[in-house]
Write an enzyme that holds these catalytic residues in place. Sequence first.
Site, PDB file in Angstrom:
ATOM      1  N   HIS A  71       0.936  -1.193   0.122  1.00 62.87           N
ATOM      2  CA  HIS A  71      -0.113   0.102   0.042  1.00 62.87           C
ATOM      3  C   HIS A  71       1.039   1.189  -0.024  1.00 62.87           C
ATOM      4  O   HIS A  71       2.028   1.198   0.746  1.00 62.87           O
ATOM      5  CB  HIS A  71      -0.728  -0.055   1.221  1.00 62.87           C
ATOM      6  CG  HIS A  71      -1.947   0.826   1.192  1.00 62.87           C
ATOM      7  ND1 HIS A  71      -1.878   2.276   1.211  1.00 62.87           N
ATOM      8  CD2 HIS A  71      -3.331   0.642   1.235  1.00 62.87           C
ATOM      9  CE1 HIS A  71      -2.972   2.956   1.154  1.00 62.87           C
ATOM     10  NE2 HIS A  71      -3.924   1.858   1.104  1.00 62.87           N
ATOM     11  N   ARG A 120      -5.150  10.128  -1.523  1.00 63.17           N
ATOM     12  CA  ARG A 120      -4.756  10.402  -2.892  1.00 63.17           C
ATOM     13  C   ARG A 120      -5.875  10.743  -3.816  1.00 63.17           C
ATOM     14  O   ARG A 120      -5.885  11.559  -4.685  1.00 63.17           O
ATOM     15  CB  ARG A 120      -3.676   9.388  -3.370  1.00 63.17           C
ATOM     16  CG  ARG A 120      -2.458   9.262  -2.560  1.00 63.17           C
ATOM     17  CD  ARG A 120      -1.591   8.184  -3.168  1.00 63.17           C
ATOM     18  NE  ARG A 120      -2.095   6.859  -2.549  1.00 63.17           N
ATOM     19  CZ  ARG A 120      -2.668   5.891  -3.398  1.00 63.17           C
ATOM     20  NH1 ARG A 120      -2.371   5.968  -4.836  1.00 63.17           N
ATOM     21  NH2 ARG A 120      -3.079   4.809  -3.009  1.00 63.17           N
TER      22      ARG A 120
END
Length: 573
Positions: A238, A260
């Site tokens: 991740h 994000r």
Amino acid sequence: MVHQTLDTDILILGSGGAGLFAALHAHKADPSLSITVAVKGLLGKCGCTRMVQGGYNVALAKEDSIERHFMDTIEGGKWLPDQELAWKLVTLAIERIHELENELGCFFDRNPDGTVHQKAFAGQTFDRTVHKGDLTGIEIINRLAEQVWARKINRLEEFRAVELIKDEGNTRIAGVLFIDMRTGEYMLVRAKAVLLATGGGPTMYKYHTPSGDKTCDGLAMALRAGLPLRDMEMVQFHPTGLLAGTHTRMTGTVLEEGLRGAGGYLLNGAKERFMPKYDPKAERATRDFVSRAMFMEMRKGNTSPNGGLFIAMNHLNQDEVRKQFRGMVERCADCGFDLAGGLVEVVPTAHYMMGGVEFTPDCSTELMGLFVAGEDAGGVHGANRLGGNGVANSTVFGAVAGDVMAEWVKGKGFADPDSSRIEKAISASETPFSAKPSSLEPLRERLYEVMWQKVGIIRNEAGLRAALTELNSLEEELSRTGVADGNRAFNLTWHDWLNLKSLVQVSRVIANAALARTDSRGAHFREDYPDAGSLEGSFFIRSKMKDGKLETSTMPVAFTRVKPGQTLLKTAA
Ligand SMILES: Cc1cc2nc3c(=O)[nH]c(=O)nc-3n(C[C@H](O)[C@H](O)[C@H](O)COP(=O)(O)OP(=O)(O)OC[C@H]3O[C@@H](n4cnc5c(N)ncnc54)[C@H](O)[C@@H]3O)c2cc1C
């Protein structure tokens, strides 16, 4: 010596989404069966299903379809998933989410019109992730645990499975050897059917997200029992693990992908945005791309004070960030970072193992009577798991395993366990008590370092070979490292030793499989073989112990439903 024995029709190892669903389904199928859930931690309080933040993928909306969810899973997995397993995942996820809501009592977030809210997750062509805020796993596990507690299902908590025990003829599973962690005594549980659902967990990497009780014990046991594992080179990183220094276990924990998605930037040590150089989708590229770009930037020495990078949200509306990501803002504040107004140090973190024990859509394995489900099982996700497909995987296949095992045990008796295997397993577990005690910390650090540097996000032949040499020497040194034989009750150093043993054994499988795969697909990237290879000729790596030696072979992927270049989606006429 075995201090106690117990007989149960069905034995389930692990109490995550897979284990608890299996218990409930087996009990529903036949309430007269004796069912035992044995778990290293406390039921309802351990494992990663509880840690699920984002949510659960399921094709519920009218405009969505199982075909679309299937195609996203196959394409996301770079054409390596077993298509029958993936099909089962996407079709049964619908049943399971209805069961979770309507029978088990989960409340998921809803739209104003009353329909279940589904959010966007990376790599999917439709917003299909069902969630409860950003604490979806707690809702699922709490409701599952309550239902298990309310039924006549036996629990062995703080029981560590140490070996799968076959019958004397080596033809089927006879039971499992445990250490009762509360006393340090050995217990043998004989069972007609056993489910392996210990949840994998790549905790051999310097930075990792899974819970500390997960140390690949199930995979190590399956390997020692001679079962084939597949896709073990596929470890998902991740991109945004929190980097808060070595003094805190918060380092490595996930800062969710939505940051994000909402427009967050990744910056290097010079506070420059670098993602657009690597990928046109920049920070919104898939996990494998972003993690790789971050690792490259870090290798150039462009790092933050703790050796990572930064995530920045401070160019966005700060009040909005505080409102939308309250949990993440608080987590960062606990570690001294201001997520909304400043910079937060991050590093890619090992998150999920796509690889696991080979199995069929009814959860059976090569060993008669042994079933597998959840993150211990391999083949559903291929080279990459879509966010949201992990908890769907464990609940779907856990339920299948419960139904199938309840049917399978009918008319079956108990097998006689192979006593030599029990003795061998006990003697292996006792190894540290006959060596001179010393700290395990340096060995753990070396394991973290070699896996992160040489078997992590970017790999090459020389690094993998060096890693295998280091892993062999680590295993040897571990066997010479002792643990004080005082009180065996809750002897956590002993369990740490056993954890490291499983992790080193499985790390070797990951490194070997990564060496055998001379192309780059999804989570596996070889800088000496950067091409993906022919999709039509897709193969998976099978790893297996034979006569004490680890063997790898390549097996073709069967395109049973769709071939590369085709789609199951109906195209507009
Ligand atoms: C921080 C985080 C966030 C995540 N977010 C998402 C998400 O949003 N969506 C998604 O789909 N997936 C997510 N995942 C992945 C998801 O959690 C896993 O895919 C899934 O929960 C695995 O379920 P499981 O039942 O196989 O294992 P777990 O739920 O991990 O359970 C494993 C069980 O096995 C037990 N066990 C381990 N070793 C032994 C042993 N030797 N003997 C006995 N018991 C043992 C453990 O104690 C535990 O009870 C996330 C993972 C993490 C770490």
